[in-house]
Motif scaffolding. Structure first.
Motif, PDB file in Angstrom:
ATOM      1  N   ALA A  46     -44.625  17.818  26.191  1.00 28.22           N
ATOM      2  CA  ALA A  46     -45.750  17.849  27.128  1.00 28.22           C
ATOM      3  C   ALA A  46     -45.461  18.893  28.184  1.00 28.22           C
ATOM      4  O   ALA A  46     -44.300  19.247  28.434  1.00 28.22           O
ATOM      5  N   ALA A  47     -46.514  19.407  28.807  1.00 30.12           N
ATOM      6  CA  ALA A  47     -46.352  20.431  29.838  1.00 30.12           C
ATOM      7  C   ALA A  47     -47.425  20.259  30.906  1.00 30.12           C
ATOM      8  O   ALA A  47     -48.549  19.831  30.617  1.00 30.12           O
ATOM      9  N   PHE A  48     -47.048  20.602  32.126  1.00 28.02           N
ATOM     10  CA  PHE A  48     -47.953  20.561  33.265  1.00 28.02           C
ATOM     11  C   PHE A  48     -47.727  21.829  34.072  1.00 28.02           C
ATOM     12  O   PHE A  48     -46.579  22.214  34.328  1.00 28.02           O
ATOM     13  N   GLY A  49     -48.799  22.503  34.451  1.00 23.48           N
ATOM     14  CA  GLY A  49     -48.601  23.729  35.206  1.00 23.48           C
ATOM     15  C   GLY A  49     -49.895  24.313  35.699  1.00 23.48           C
ATOM     16  O   GLY A  49     -50.985  23.886  35.313  1.00 23.48           O
ATOM     17  N   GLY A  50     -49.756  25.314  36.571  1.00 25.36           N
ATOM     18  CA  GLY A  50     -50.961  25.939  37.070  1.00 25.36           C
ATOM     19  C   GLY A  50     -50.698  27.054  38.055  1.00 25.36           C
ATOM     20  O   GLY A  50     -49.557  27.377  38.392  1.00 25.36           O
ATOM     21  N   SER A  51     -51.789  27.640  38.501  1.00 20.64           N
ATOM     22  CA  SER A  51     -51.765  28.707  39.482  1.00 20.64           C
ATOM     23  C   SER A  51     -52.993  28.569  40.361  1.00 20.64           C
ATOM     24  O   SER A  51     -53.918  27.816  40.042  1.00 20.64           O
ATOM     25  N   ASP A  52     -52.997  29.298  41.449  1.00 20.02           N
ATOM     26  CA  ASP A  52     -54.160  29.294  42.325  1.00 20.02           C
ATOM     27  C   ASP A  52     -55.171  30.347  41.895  1.00 20.02           C
ATOM     28  O   ASP A  52     -56.372  30.122  41.969  1.00 20.02           O
ATOM     29  N   SER A  53     -54.680  31.485  41.412  1.00 21.12           N
ATOM     30  CA  SER A  53     -55.605  32.594  41.137  1.00 21.12           C
ATOM     31  C   SER A  53     -55.217  33.451  39.938  1.00 21.12           C
ATOM     32  O   SER A  53     -55.744  34.542  39.773  1.00 21.12           O
ATOM     33  N   ALA A  54     -54.300  32.957  39.083  1.00 18.66           N
ATOM     34  CA  ALA A  54     -53.820  33.804  37.984  1.00 18.66           C
ATOM     35  C   ALA A  54     -54.138  33.255  36.608  1.00 18.66           C
ATOM     36  O   ALA A  54     -53.580  33.714  35.615  1.00 18.66           O
ATOM     37  N   GLY A  55     -55.024  32.278  36.522  1.00 22.20           N
ATOM     38  CA  GLY A  55     -55.437  31.811  35.216  1.00 22.20           C
ATOM     39  C   GLY A  55     -55.018  30.393  34.900  1.00 22.20           C
ATOM     40  O   GLY A  55     -54.389  29.712  35.708  1.00 22.20           O
ATOM     41  N   LEU A  56     -55.367  29.946  33.703  1.00 22.22           N
ATOM     42  CA  LEU A  56     -55.121  28.587  33.261  1.00 22.22           C
ATOM     43  C   LEU A  56     -53.781  28.488  32.535  1.00 22.22           C
ATOM     44  O   LEU A  56     -53.519  29.235  31.593  1.00 22.22           O
ATOM     45  N   ALA A  57     -52.961  27.538  32.970  1.00 23.03           N
ATOM     46  CA  ALA A  57     -51.620  27.425  32.407  1.00 23.03           C
ATOM     47  C   ALA A  57     -51.630  27.027  30.942  1.00 23.03           C
ATOM     48  O   ALA A  57     -50.770  27.469  30.166  1.00 23.03           O
ATOM     49  N   ASP A  58     -52.586  26.215  30.522  1.00 21.73           N
ATOM     50  CA  ASP A  58     -52.556  25.749  29.133  1.00 21.73           C
ATOM     51  C   ASP A  58     -52.732  26.888  28.135  1.00 21.73           C
ATOM     52  O   ASP A  58     -52.315  26.783  26.981  1.00 21.73           O
ATOM     53  N   THR A  59     -53.334  27.990  28.591  1.00 24.22           N
ATOM     54  CA  THR A  59     -53.519  29.126  27.680  1.00 24.22           C
ATOM     55  C   THR A  59     -52.211  29.843  27.371  1.00 24.22           C
ATOM     56  O   THR A  59     -52.170  30.709  26.489  1.00 24.22           O
ATOM     57  N   LEU A  60     -51.126  29.486  28.071  1.00 26.45           N
ATOM     58  CA  LEU A  60     -49.828  30.102  27.801  1.00 26.45           C
ATOM     59  C   LEU A  60     -49.336  29.782  26.395  1.00 26.45           C
ATOM     60  O   LEU A  60     -48.458  30.474  25.864  1.00 26.45           O
ATOM     61  N   VAL A  61     -49.895  28.750  25.766  1.00 30.45           N
ATOM     62  CA  VAL A  61     -49.448  28.409  24.405  1.00 30.45           C
ATOM     63  C   VAL A  61     -49.741  29.541  23.423  1.00 30.45           C
ATOM     64  O   VAL A  61     -49.094  29.618  22.366  1.00 30.45           O
ATOM     65  N   ALA A  62     -50.674  30.427  23.767  1.00 30.73           N
ATOM     66  CA  ALA A  62     -50.948  31.560  22.887  1.00 30.73           C
ATOM     67  C   ALA A  62     -49.723  32.444  22.734  1.00 30.73           C
ATOM     68  O   ALA A  62     -49.515  33.075  21.689  1.00 30.73           O
ATOM     69  N   GLN A  63     -48.894  32.504  23.785  1.00 29.75           N
ATOM     70  CA  GLN A  63     -47.660  33.282  23.729  1.00 29.75           C
ATOM     71  C   GLN A  63     -46.433  32.420  23.421  1.00 29.75           C
ATOM     72  O   GLN A  63     -45.507  32.854  22.750  1.00 29.75           O
ATOM     73  N   LEU A  64     -46.424  31.193  23.940  1.00 33.21           N
ATOM     74  CA  LEU A  64     -45.248  30.342  23.769  1.00 33.21           C
ATOM     75  C   LEU A  64     -45.188  29.700  22.395  1.00 33.21           C
ATOM     76  O   LEU A  64     -44.098  29.466  21.861  1.00 33.21           O
ATOM     77  N   GLY A  65     -46.344  29.397  21.846  1.00 30.82           N
ATOM     78  CA  GLY A  65     -46.402  28.758  20.534  1.00 30.82           C
ATOM     79  C   GLY A  65     -47.409  27.630  20.510  1.00 30.82           C
ATOM     80  O   GLY A  65     -47.425  26.781  21.406  1.00 30.82           O
ATOM     81  N   MET A  66     -48.257  27.641  19.500  1.00 29.98           N
ATOM     82  CA  MET A  66     -49.307  26.630  19.396  1.00 29.98           C
ATOM     83  C   MET A  66     -48.783  25.431  18.619  1.00 29.98           C
ATOM     84  O   MET A  66     -49.008  25.283  17.420  1.00 29.98           O
ATOM     85  N   THR A  67     -48.084  24.569  19.324  1.00 26.29           N
ATOM     86  CA  THR A  67     -47.426  23.423  18.704  1.00 26.29           C
ATOM     87  C   THR A  67     -48.248  22.151  18.820  1.00 26.29           C
ATOM     88  O   THR A  67     -47.832  21.117  18.292  1.00 26.29           O
ATOM     89  N   GLY A  68     -49.364  22.186  19.527  1.00 24.65           N
ATOM     90  CA  GLY A  68     -50.219  21.009  19.655  1.00 24.65           C
ATOM     91  C   GLY A  68     -49.818  20.056  20.759  1.00 24.65           C
ATOM     92  O   GLY A  68     -50.388  18.978  20.880  1.00 24.65           O
TER      93      GLY A  68
END
Length: 381
Positions: A46-68
């Motif tokens: 599981a992962a939790f994360g975010g930013s104020d003005s740099a985008g959505l953290a969940d979209t990082l899976v496109a680079q980290l790996g789409m493991t579901g």
């Protein structure tokens, strides 16, 4: 406290101005934390994360790996990183997952933050009067505190001088050039009594932590750090906070006092047990006030303690050993996790030239943000 949680990996990027996007910085911090933990991305549940003005953290899976895996976006102002961390802790304590990621990142444009009154439940006139400029609030709050408790402008300059000195010892810091108190006092008034170099600057950067259960930690080779508490609090009635449209009479309440007291209670220790501490220092006055609000001294004692060097790396009360926000800058989503990263390095004895002597064993972090949110942690080895 219901169940231990272990920090088994920590990573950060340099902070400052850079070409990389906020998302690219986040991927770099996550990969650094995974490497530190010796855990592949596929093992994170599981992962939790975010930013104020740099985008959505969940979209990082496109680079980290789409493991579901479950990936929850978090956005809570300066407490974004702390909120992601609390969420990660609760995921492990609840049994949702045994390996969890917390990540915070941001990339801000040059200049002061430019919030809109309507986003904070305020009328347009509040912005028209200039009260959405946060530097005005910081100036008003520390000026009142100085009046009530005998704090001088030189003390504010000494806080910033320490920040730049510690930043010079931190390879990832943005401001790495030492500056004297005299230069800081003479750097131009922004909002009385705060001068230009007493402030942090919005910037870019990312930080990430890999958390795990004690059972998983026993299978790893790295030196674990136990997260003894992680709490978030919002303001109570009577607190004087960023964008407060009015202030009632009487003694103000403090969200930082509430959050730090809750963190100490959850950890089962007190401020006197802390060896190294990270306190929100959006500007010099914030560090001064948060020393007392988090229980490390009485109101007004800061003048003497700072002059005597108590808050230096080798002092009795080391504060912001990596230079804090003043030296690192303020990428909103990353700051709270950057603080925890620094304490993890200190407790592991891996802080290099800025290492607190005497093998520190217990650390504390505190972040504060608009419109009155504070997140605090207690860590130990």
């Amino acid at each position: 406290m219901s169940g231990d949680v272990v920090i088994c990996g920590a990573g950060r990027t340099p902070f400052g101005r850079m070409e990389a996007s906020g998302r690219q910085l986040a991927v770099g911090a996550v990969n650094a934390a995974l490497t530190d933990a010796g855990i592949p991305w596929s093992r994170v549940r599981a992962a939790f994360g975010g930013s104020d003005s740099a985008g959505l953290a969940d979209t990082l899976v496109a680079q980290l790996g789409m493991t579901g895996l479950a990936f929850v976006n978090v956005k809570n102002g300066c407490a974004t990183g702390g909120s992601a961390l609390v969420s990660a802790v609760n995921a492990i304590r609840s049994g949702m997952a045994d390996v969890v990621l917390a990540v915070g990142f941001d990339k801000h444009p040059r200049g002061a933050f430019d919030p809109r009154p309507e986003d904070w439940g305020l009328g347009e006139e509040y912005g028209g009067d200039g009260l959405m400029v946060t530097t005005q609030f910081f100036g008003m709050k520390i000026r009142r505190y100085m009046h009530d408790h005998g704090i001088t402008p030189r003390t504010l300059a000494l806080v910033a001088e320490k920040a730049y000195r510690n930043g010079a010892l931190t390879p990832e810091a943005w401001r790495r050039k030492p500056m004297s108190a005299a230069e800081i006092l003479d750097s131009g008034m922004v909002n009385d009594p705060l001068t230009r170099y007493m402030f942090c600057s919005p910037g870019a950067g990312a930080a990430a932590l890999v958390l795990c259960s004690p059972e998983v930690a026993r299978t790893l080779n790295g030196p674990p750090v136990t997260l003894r508490s992680a709490v978030i609090r919002t303001r109570r009635f009577g607190s004087f906070e960023v964008f407060s449209p009015w202030l009632p009479v009487g003694e103000p309440t403090s969200v930082s006092r509430d959050a730090s007291a809750a963190a100490f209670e959850q950890a089962g220790i007190g401020p006197g047990d802390i060896d190294v501490r990270q306190l929100q220092d959006t500007e010099s006055g914030a560090e001064v006030m948060h020393m007392a609000e988090c229980g490390f001294c009485e109101d007004g004692e800061q003048e003497r303690l700072i002059a005597a060097g108590a808050t230096e790396i080798g002092g009795a009360l080391p504060v912001n050993t990596d230079g804090g926000c003043i030296a690192n800058g303020e990428p909103i989503g990353a700051s709270g996790l950057r603080q925890v990263y620094e304490v993890v390095q200190q407790l592991r004895g891996r802080a290099g030239e800025r290492q607190v002597p005497g093998e520190p064993r217990v650390g504390f972090t505190h972040v504060y943000g608009a419109p009155g949110v504070s997140a605090c942690t207690v860590l130990s080895r």
